[in-house]
Design a protein around this motif. Sequence first.
Motif, PDB file in Angstrom:
ATOM      1  N   HIS A 114     -12.520 -24.448  -7.997  1.00 42.22           N
ATOM      2  CA  HIS A 114     -11.945 -24.638  -9.340  1.00 42.22           C
ATOM      3  C   HIS A 114     -12.618 -23.726 -10.374  1.00 42.22           C
ATOM      4  N   PHE A 115     -13.948 -23.585 -10.219  1.00 41.70           N
ATOM      5  CA  PHE A 115     -14.713 -22.829 -11.234  1.00 41.70           C
ATOM      6  C   PHE A 115     -14.326 -21.351 -11.307  1.00 41.70           C
ATOM      7  N   PRO A 141     -11.494 -20.404 -14.583  1.00 38.78           N
ATOM      8  CA  PRO A 141     -11.863 -21.045 -15.849  1.00 38.78           C
ATOM      9  C   PRO A 141     -10.700 -20.980 -16.835  1.00 38.78           C
ATOM     10  N   TYR A 186     -21.319 -21.223 -10.093  1.00 33.00           N
ATOM     11  CA  TYR A 186     -20.617 -22.460  -9.727  1.00 33.00           C
ATOM     12  C   TYR A 186     -20.754 -23.532 -10.806  1.00 33.00           C
ATOM     13  N   LYS A 187     -19.655 -24.201 -11.019  1.00 37.72           N
ATOM     14  CA  LYS A 187     -19.613 -25.327 -11.942  1.00 37.72           C
ATOM     15  C   LYS A 187     -18.757 -26.398 -11.284  1.00 37.72           C
ATOM     16  N   VAL A 224     -16.034 -28.866 -11.332  1.00 39.19           N
ATOM     17  CA  VAL A 224     -14.862 -29.055 -12.207  1.00 39.19           C
ATOM     18  C   VAL A 224     -13.927 -30.107 -11.608  1.00 39.19           C
TER      19      VAL A 224
END
Length: 310
Positions: free
Chosen positions: A107-108, A111, A153-154, A156
């Motif tokens: 997902h990251f 953005p 990486y985040k 989300v």
Amino acid sequence: MRLMRIAPAVLAIAGSIVLGGSPFAQGVGQDLGPRVKKLAEGVYVHTGKGFDSNSGIILTDEGVIVVDTGQNAIESRAIMETVKKLTTMPVKFVIDTEPHNDHTTGHFVFPGAIVVAAAGAGDSMRAAQAAAPNRIETLAATSPEMKAAVAGYKFVPPHIEYRDKTTITLGGRTLELMYMKGVHSEADTAVWLPQERVVFSASAFVVDQVNILRPFVTIPDILAAGKMMKALNPQHVVPGHGTPSTTKIFDDGEKYYALLTQRVDALMKQGKSLDDIKKDLKMPEYASWGSQDRMPTNVEAAYRALGGRI
Ligand SMILES: [Zn+2]
């Protein structure tokens, strides 16, 4: 002779100009590689390697919609590269057909996109995250490519979770999202494009592979989902995993579960225990399918469907 050779090239350029008149044809002439297939004008599937997850790329006049973000971050970046070859427009929506890591870790990489999933997807992702807090570090250590791909990486989780059904309308496209109960994960979504007659069928059925049937998954629910998606009369069926094709995917799945249930029933009638059935059941017709280690979960589901208590 030299002039004669130029002629086909001129024709090809003329052809691409004609095709360029179509609103979603930004990708004409781009080499998208062997893993990207065009299903309809502006609708593509980015197929996973082997049994890796598939992703959809849908171009609209107002931006792009991505269905599932790939098996892992390397794939997510490849999907993003494909999007960039097709259009300069941003990815506006990401739709998850399921919350598992092999569809959502990336997902990251998108953005600014609004992530949409069925109710329960966020909880499922948060639980997976809590159960393996070092997952991304572990992944980064697997290869230099993976390390580069997970950089930045985040986590989300979905921005929007819907119940039962919802519709996304964007730039001339209509996408109907339909929740499917008890087919694979806690939050499975079929994505149906009625104008283009393409359905992204999630992991309700996988191709040439034994599916994992978790305790909350039931064979009647899987069959009902197949029936529902078949009734849409799609031209293209894109499963969560495996080669995209047609409603044959649902027909093959129905046949498999019918035979499995019939054989488990016969063994139950001989008075065998669940453990013995797991040992004795043979499905030689499907010996070529991948992930045979998941067969015990299939036997359990058939046993439960037949009224057996676990
Ligand atoms: Zn899954």
